[in-house]
Design a protein around this motif. Sequence first.
Motif, short mmCIF file in Angstrom:
data_model
loop_
_atom_site.label_atom_id
_atom_site.label_comp_id
_atom_site.label_asym_id
_atom_site.label_seq_id
_atom_site.Cartn_x
_atom_site.Cartn_y
_atom_site.Cartn_z
N LEU A 26 3.68 3.39 -14.33
CA LEU A 26 3.33 2.86 -13.01
C LEU A 26 1.88 2.37 -13.04
O LEU A 26 1.04 2.91 -13.77
CB LEU A 26 3.48 3.94 -11.94
CG LEU A 26 4.89 4.46 -11.68
CD1 LEU A 26 4.85 5.67 -10.77
CD2 LEU A 26 5.76 3.37 -11.07
N VAL B 43 10.86 -1.33 -10.88
CA VAL B 43 9.74 -2.05 -10.26
C VAL B 43 9.75 -3.45 -10.86
O VAL B 43 10.22 -3.66 -11.99
CB VAL B 43 8.37 -1.38 -10.51
CG1 VAL B 43 8.33 0.01 -9.93
CG2 VAL B 43 8.04 -1.35 -12.00
N ARG C 92 -0.96 3.29 -2.09
CA ARG C 92 0.49 3.06 -2.24
C ARG C 92 1.21 4.40 -2.24
O ARG C 92 0.69 5.39 -2.75
CB ARG C 92 0.79 2.28 -3.51
CG ARG C 92 2.26 2.14 -3.82
CD ARG C 92 2.51 1.09 -4.89
NE ARG C 92 2.55 -0.25 -4.32
CZ ARG C 92 2.67 -1.36 -5.04
NH1 ARG C 92 2.69 -1.28 -6.36
NH2 ARG C 92 2.72 -2.54 -4.45
N THR C 93 2.43 4.39 -1.71
CA THR C 93 3.27 5.58 -1.64
C THR C 93 4.44 5.43 -2.59
O THR C 93 5.12 4.40 -2.58
CB THR C 93 3.77 5.81 -0.21
OG1 THR C 93 2.65 6.03 0.65
CG2 THR C 93 4.70 7.02 -0.15
N TYR C 94 4.69 6.44 -3.41
CA TYR C 94 5.80 6.46 -4.35
C TYR C 94 6.75 7.57 -3.96
O TYR C 94 6.38 8.75 -3.93
CB TYR C 94 5.31 6.68 -5.78
CG TYR C 94 4.45 5.55 -6.31
CD1 TYR C 94 5.02 4.47 -6.97
CD2 TYR C 94 3.07 5.56 -6.11
CE1 TYR C 94 4.23 3.42 -7.45
CE2 TYR C 94 2.28 4.52 -6.58
CZ TYR C 94 2.86 3.46 -7.25
OH TYR C 94 2.09 2.43 -7.71
N ARG C 95 7.97 7.19 -3.63
CA ARG C 95 8.99 8.18 -3.29
C ARG C 95 9.80 8.45 -4.55
O ARG C 95 10.58 7.60 -5.00
CB ARG C 95 9.88 7.64 -2.16
CG ARG C 95 9.14 7.48 -0.85
CD ARG C 95 9.90 6.62 0.13
NE ARG C 95 9.96 5.23 -0.34
CZ ARG C 95 10.65 4.27 0.27
NH1 ARG C 95 11.36 4.56 1.35
NH2 ARG C 95 10.65 3.04 -0.20
N GLU D 52 6.37 -2.03 -5.32
CA GLU D 52 6.70 -0.64 -5.06
C GLU D 52 7.84 -0.23 -5.98
O GLU D 52 8.53 -1.07 -6.55
CB GLU D 52 7.15 -0.47 -3.61
CG GLU D 52 8.44 -1.23 -3.28
CD GLU D 52 9.02 -0.89 -1.93
OE1 GLU D 52 9.20 0.31 -1.66
OE2 GLU D 52 9.30 -1.82 -1.17
N MET D 53 8.04 1.08 -6.15
CA MET D 53 9.17 1.57 -6.95
C MET D 53 10.33 1.90 -6.02
O MET D 53 10.15 2.54 -4.98
CB MET D 53 8.78 2.82 -7.74
CG MET D 53 9.91 3.33 -8.64
SD MET D 53 9.49 4.85 -9.50
CE MET D 53 9.48 6.04 -8.15
N CYS E 107 15.91 3.64 -11.33
CA CYS E 107 14.66 3.26 -10.69
C CYS E 107 14.14 1.95 -11.29
O CYS E 107 14.36 1.68 -12.47
CB CYS E 107 13.60 4.35 -10.86
SG CYS E 107 14.05 5.94 -10.10
N HIS F 251 15.50 1.75 -1.09
CA HIS F 251 15.27 3.00 -1.82
C HIS F 251 16.23 4.07 -1.31
O HIS F 251 16.39 4.25 -0.10
CB HIS F 251 13.83 3.47 -1.64
CG HIS F 251 13.51 4.74 -2.37
ND1 HIS F 251 13.25 4.79 -3.71
CD2 HIS F 251 13.44 6.03 -1.92
CE1 HIS F 251 13.02 6.05 -4.07
NE2 HIS F 251 13.14 6.81 -3.01
N THR G 186 6.96 13.00 -2.45
CA THR G 186 6.24 11.76 -2.24
C THR G 186 4.86 11.86 -2.87
O THR G 186 4.08 12.77 -2.57
CB THR G 186 6.09 11.46 -0.73
OG1 THR G 186 7.40 11.36 -0.15
CG2 THR G 186 5.35 10.16 -0.51
N ILE H 21 12.24 8.24 -12.85
CA ILE H 21 11.06 7.49 -12.47
C ILE H 21 10.88 6.43 -13.56
O ILE H 21 11.35 6.61 -14.68
CB ILE H 21 9.81 8.41 -12.38
CG1 ILE H 21 8.69 7.72 -11.61
CG2 ILE H 21 9.34 8.84 -13.76
CD1 ILE H 21 7.52 8.64 -11.28
#
Length: 794
Positions: free
Chosen positions: A156, A429, A164-167, A442-443, A427, A363, A207, A152
Amino acid sequence: MASAVLLLLQLLLLTSLVSASHHWGGTTSFTYKGRNPDGTVKMSLRTRDTYDNCYYYHYWYCYGSNCGYANTRVRSQIDTSTNTPSYENSWCETETVETWTLPSDKPFNLRSASCCWISTRNSVSNWNFDSHMDFGMRSDTRQPNKSPDIAIVPFLRVPQNCPRTYRLAAFDPDGDRVRCRYGNQQGYECDNCHLPSGFQLDQDSCTLRYQYTNSDYRIFGFEMVIEDYARGTIDLFYSDGSSVRKYPLPSRMKRQAYTTAPPTTTSNPWWWWQTTTAPTTTSNPWWWWQTTPAPTTTTTTTPTTSNPWWWWQTTTVPTTRQSVSSTPLSKQPLQFSFLVDPPVPSCQEGLYLPKFVAPTPSHGARITAEVNKEVEIRVKATAAYSSIQNIIFSGPTNVTKHRDTNNDFVIRWTPAEDDLGEQYPICFVVESVSGSSAYQSEMRCVLVEIQRHQIEATVTCTESTMKVEVDKTSFFGLTEDHLRLSDPSNTICSLRRHSNSSHIVAIVPLNECGTQIEEDDDYLIFKNEITTGSDDPNALITRKHLVEARFYCQYPKRGNVTLNFKVHRKNVTVWEKGFGTFTYQFEFYQSNQFRAMFSPNSYPLEYNVGDRIYMQLDASSSVNNTEMFVESCRAAPYDNPNYHSTYSIIENGCNVDPTLQIHSTPNDREFRFSIEAFKFIGLHDQVYISCTVMMCEAGNPNTRCSRGCSNSTMHNFRNKREAVIESGKHFVSQGPLRLKREADPRGGSAVNLNLNLVFVAGCLLAAVGMVCGVIIYKTKTSRVKYQPLPADEN
């Protein structure tokens, strides 16, 4: 006096406490590296640590019955950034790679703990990492068990009003089911074992969803745990003859999501079956202050006979199997910092928040790399109302980031021999700024898999050419007759010129054959490719678009002087069907009489601002009744048609520069023109004039030559049986030119504001002291396969 001393001590204590708040997060991973001659196990331990500076690191110690020791330790910096909460100056992520020796392949536990997190809004103070790993031989893969690859970005951030959604990156090499849960064992996995308010965690898909919470100048400290479970019942076998059965996670234990951590249990944790007396250590660093003993557990291992490690291949299963129900195969910590910023006017990506665009990989994309060959990941983002500033990322040791002149980011990494067969997540951003506000995209995370060589090639870089030699067996039987460079129109670009019975050989000028040029803060990169060409249209089969072999040379930039292309450029000879062989000549002349040509030894030519520069293009051809047409001419700091920051003199056959004059010529195969000399903005003091030219059938009204100045994109489409009436477009150039500098009585160079050619470009090439040649192989029938090939420095 006593009160003054007491106050001083209190200030010193406060200063010490503040300076001790330095932890931002981290994670760890384990890799089985085989056995030593004495039967002990070799392991690689990789830990990524993020602090407020680059010299702290996590100290890991082993507890349990299978404790080993570290042999070597290598630390390297991964990434750093100053876009931080207001009370922090910066953060720095490093990776520490340790080699360990373990007594056996039995399970073991590693732990790291200390103080202190940076100031957090969810009251996380001490940091606690607890890991479990099992290298037992799996009954399903017949390989030692592997832990998930997790990663990761360390920091962040999201505006308060933007869900927002981080997978999270959680790739398992064994195909196991990965679960990402929040820590629930206080003092071992977490300090505050509750998911922060405003977030939701889907454990099974790993998630993390940000929903809403108020902004704050302090960060949230996240304390998560990554576990993997077999998808079916499997057995793990050990070298001492024992085994353990692992069961899949029952559906009744499946938790789709939760917003608060489950209560801490007082019963034994999942790794209860191991003896966990922590050994006494004397090599703790100064900041390792905790001495928390490992939890008390019971041991249930049943003595077994001394079967060899490979005994599991027999059909008889011994009765001395140790059984543990629904326990994870491994456990790894994942901790990071999360900042909620003040609200933004719009949450739509591409306005304030950066939006990823092509060629950014998606992703979860899998990218193949090879040992000692550089792999490249290109990242591009846009934002209408904020300025793209930086990319932050997390990846393996020696991964680097760059930014080119097109504002694209490039992540580069060269795997080492020890990485063969492994896979590593990367990973990233992208960050943008608007005033004092900073925003993140987003990441995304990709997985780089390191494989063996698929193509054998060598690239040699010189001051003006790239030489690539590819073993013909790497091209699956394709020969130079099936292959071509990006633009083979010039005869010097034919692969038949230098290839032999065993190798495809190309010697490519840096300004020919379709070579692309890219530029970042540190390097100029020239790229081309060998790919399959067109076959006979009447053939029953085709080899078109089967393979690509992309290669490039990388040159460091220093200052504003170029050692490349300082000499007068030679004539360009071209062969085309219907036109035979013809030669273009581009020269500079001393006057408008076009009689005295500048000697090739006089380059670079020097001019004063306002001087008129006289140029002539002419073509000689073995075919009569032809004429030459100049479609475009541009000025650029590099002798390459694919450099993007250029100034147009002629475009689409139309005059663009206001000082341009066209001079009469005695025939249709000559073109004479002149412009006034100019001065660059900045320190760039050299330029090339480059033109795109073509040949046509004289007098034919259907040719591009006859249309003259035209912005139309129409082309002449003709049947192959019809006569050829015009050639392809060819690139010719000459230079360099240099402005004469005059002394400035104020101590600087003279500046003339009456400029008619304003040109902004990057720095010029420096001495070619470090030249990198790389080739990237791609099969067009696969999804993602980019492998850099060997690099030879010249």
